[in-house]
Design a protein around this motif. Structure first.
Motif, PDB file in Angstrom:
ATOM      1  N   MET A   1       0.834  -1.177   0.000  1.00  0.00           N
ATOM      2  CA  MET A   1       0.000   0.000   0.000  1.00  0.00           C
ATOM      3  C   MET A   1       0.883   1.245   0.000  1.00  0.00           C
ATOM      4  SD  MET A   1      -1.534   0.456   3.867  1.00  0.00           S
ATOM      5  CE  MET A   1      -2.349  -1.081   3.777  1.00  0.00           C
ATOM      6  N   PRO A   2       0.325   2.383  -0.397  1.00  0.00           N
ATOM      7  CA  PRO A   2       1.138   3.606  -0.451  1.00  0.00           C
ATOM      8  C   PRO A   2       1.617   4.044   0.937  1.00  0.00           C
ATOM      9  CG  PRO A   2      -1.090   3.978  -1.335  1.00  0.00           C
ATOM     10  CD  PRO A   2      -1.036   2.585  -0.837  1.00  0.00           C
ATOM     11  N   THR A   3       2.751   4.712   0.947  1.00  0.00           N
ATOM     12  CA  THR A   3       3.241   5.305   2.190  1.00  0.00           C
ATOM     13  C   THR A   3       2.424   6.558   2.492  1.00  0.00           C
ATOM     14  OG1 THR A   3       4.867   6.608   0.984  1.00  0.00           O
ATOM     15  CG2 THR A   3       5.601   4.472   1.826  1.00  0.00           C
ATOM     16  N   ASN A   4       2.549   7.047   3.715  1.00  0.00           N
ATOM     17  CA  ASN A   4       1.859   8.263   4.115  1.00  0.00           C
ATOM     18  C   ASN A   4       2.319   9.434   3.240  1.00  0.00           C
ATOM     19  OD1 ASN A   4       0.225   9.942   5.601  1.00  0.00           O
ATOM     20  ND2 ASN A   4       1.730  10.244   7.225  1.00  0.00           N
ATOM     21  N   ARG A   5       1.370  10.234   2.780  1.00  0.00           N
ATOM     22  CA  ARG A   5       1.689  11.368   1.899  1.00  0.00           C
ATOM     23  C   ARG A   5       0.646  12.449   2.059  1.00  0.00           C
ATOM     24  NH1 ARG A   5       2.556   8.604  -3.114  1.00  0.00           N
ATOM     25  NH2 ARG A   5       3.107   6.953  -1.703  1.00  0.00           N
ATOM     26  N   SER A  30       6.318  12.772  -5.071  1.00  0.00           N
ATOM     27  CA  SER A  30       6.276  11.375  -5.499  1.00  0.00           C
ATOM     28  C   SER A  30       5.605  11.256  -6.867  1.00  0.00           C
ATOM     29  CB  SER A  30       5.475  10.564  -4.473  1.00  0.00           C
ATOM     30  OG  SER A  30       5.216   9.261  -4.957  1.00  0.00           O
ATOM     31  N   HIS A  31       5.935  10.207  -7.594  1.00  0.00           N
ATOM     32  CA  HIS A  31       5.245   9.908  -8.851  1.00  0.00           C
ATOM     33  C   HIS A  31       4.618   8.512  -8.809  1.00  0.00           C
ATOM     34  CE1 HIS A  31       9.458   8.843  -9.271  1.00  0.00           C
ATOM     35  NE2 HIS A  31       9.076   7.856 -10.041  1.00  0.00           N
ATOM     36  N   ASP A  32       4.464   7.969  -7.610  1.00  0.00           N
ATOM     37  CA  ASP A  32       3.788   6.678  -7.464  1.00  0.00           C
ATOM     38  C   ASP A  32       2.323   6.813  -7.883  1.00  0.00           C
ATOM     39  OD1 ASP A  32       6.117   5.721  -6.401  1.00  0.00           O
ATOM     40  OD2 ASP A  32       5.371   5.531  -4.359  1.00  0.00           O
ATOM     41  N   PHE A  33       1.837   5.799  -8.550  1.00  0.00           N
ATOM     42  CA  PHE A  33       0.444   5.775  -9.002  1.00  0.00           C
ATOM     43  C   PHE A  33      -0.168   4.467  -8.516  1.00  0.00           C
ATOM     44  CE2 PHE A  33      -2.474   5.586 -12.932  1.00  0.00           C
ATOM     45  CZ  PHE A  33      -3.470   6.297 -12.281  1.00  0.00           C
ATOM     46  N   TRP A  34      -1.137   4.555  -7.609  1.00  0.00           N
ATOM     47  CA  TRP A  34      -1.716   3.400  -6.940  1.00  0.00           C
ATOM     48  C   TRP A  34      -3.189   3.240  -7.271  1.00  0.00           C
ATOM     49  CZ3 TRP A  34       0.851  -0.027  -3.777  1.00  0.00           C
ATOM     50  CH2 TRP A  34       2.149   0.340  -3.378  1.00  0.00           C
ATOM     51  N   SER A  35      -3.656   2.006  -7.186  1.00  0.00           N
ATOM     52  CA  SER A  35      -5.071   1.692  -7.355  1.00  0.00           C
ATOM     53  C   SER A  35      -5.546   0.886  -6.152  1.00  0.00           C
ATOM     54  CB  SER A  35      -5.286   0.885  -8.634  1.00  0.00           C
ATOM     55  OG  SER A  35      -6.633   0.489  -8.750  1.00  0.00           O
ATOM     56  N   LEU A  36      -6.690   1.288  -5.605  1.00  0.00           N
ATOM     57  CA  LEU A  36      -7.329   0.526  -4.543  1.00  0.00           C
ATOM     58  C   LEU A  36      -8.614  -0.062  -5.107  1.00  0.00           C
ATOM     59  CD1 LEU A  36      -7.706  -0.375  -1.571  1.00  0.00           C
ATOM     60  CD2 LEU A  36      -8.882   1.810  -1.190  1.00  0.00           C
ATOM     61  N   ASP A  37      -8.673  -1.391  -5.184  1.00  0.00           N
ATOM     62  CA  ASP A  37      -9.885  -2.072  -5.633  1.00  0.00           C
ATOM     63  C   ASP A  37     -10.906  -1.957  -4.506  1.00  0.00           C
ATOM     64  OD1 ASP A  37     -11.888  -4.130  -5.966  1.00  0.00           O
ATOM     65  OD2 ASP A  37     -10.598  -4.978  -7.522  1.00  0.00           O
ATOM     66  N   ALA A  42      -7.918  -4.214  -1.961  1.00  0.00           N
ATOM     67  CA  ALA A  42      -6.518  -4.568  -2.227  1.00  0.00           C
ATOM     68  C   ALA A  42      -5.853  -3.447  -3.024  1.00  0.00           C
ATOM     69  CB  ALA A  42      -6.448  -5.872  -3.010  1.00  0.00           C
ATOM     70  N   TRP A  43      -4.651  -3.049  -2.582  1.00  0.00           N
ATOM     71  CA  TRP A  43      -3.857  -2.033  -3.270  1.00  0.00           C
ATOM     72  C   TRP A  43      -2.987  -2.673  -4.344  1.00  0.00           C
ATOM     73  CZ3 TRP A  43      -4.359   3.089  -2.694  1.00  0.00           C
ATOM     74  CH2 TRP A  43      -4.931   3.586  -1.519  1.00  0.00           C
ATOM     75  N   SER A  44      -2.760  -1.956  -5.436  1.00  0.00           N
ATOM     76  CA  SER A  44      -1.769  -2.386  -6.428  1.00  0.00           C
ATOM     77  C   SER A  44      -1.063  -1.148  -6.978  1.00  0.00           C
ATOM     78  CB  SER A  44      -2.408  -3.191  -7.560  1.00  0.00           C
ATOM     79  OG  SER A  44      -3.426  -2.457  -8.180  1.00  0.00           O
ATOM     80  N   LEU A  45       0.240  -1.282  -7.196  1.00  0.00           N
ATOM     81  CA  LEU A  45       1.053  -0.200  -7.748  1.00  0.00           C
ATOM     82  C   LEU A  45       0.931  -0.235  -9.262  1.00  0.00           C
ATOM     83  CD1 LEU A  45       3.115   2.075  -7.208  1.00  0.00           C
ATOM     84  CD2 LEU A  45       4.907   0.327  -7.385  1.00  0.00           C
TER      85      LEU A  45
END
Length: 102
Positions: A1-5, A30-37, A42-45
């Motif tokens: 899962m993503p870190t605190n931001r 950050s340039h992380d792009f995350w999806s939470l279903d 469930a998180w996915s990068l």
């Protein structure tokens, strides 16, 4: 899962919440792009540091919205530099596209 931001964007497309960028304490933008279903929680990068050149790049304090199966992202800050670019994420093709703007 993503870190605190902070100063990230989050939109809902279909049954997923998409989270882009933000400011991560000592690391900066950050340039992380995350999806939470939202069905399974469930998180996915979707993209991280290795795909930085394929999308908007690191940023925080940007604007985002969802329309149909896309996420649109505008501006923000890279460090202290103001950005004025405009991007579209297509959930059908899983790709970022830079859009022209004036």
């Amino acid at each position: 899962m993503p870190t605190n931001r902070k100063a990230h964007s989050a939109v809902v497309v279909g049954s997923a919440m998409l989270v882009y960028g933000g400011f991560v304490d000592m690391k900066g933008s950050s340039h992380d792009f995350w999806s939470l279903d939202l069905d399974t929680m469930a998180w996915s990068l979707l993209s991280g540091p290795q795909q930085a050149s394929l999308g908007p790049g690191p940023r925080h304090s940007h604007s985002a919205m969802a329309s149909q199966s896309c996420m649109f992202l505008f501006g923000g800050l890279k460090g202290l530099r103001e950005q004025r670019d405009f991007w579209r994420w297509s959930s059908t093709s899983d790709t970022w596209t830079s859009l022209r703007n004036k």
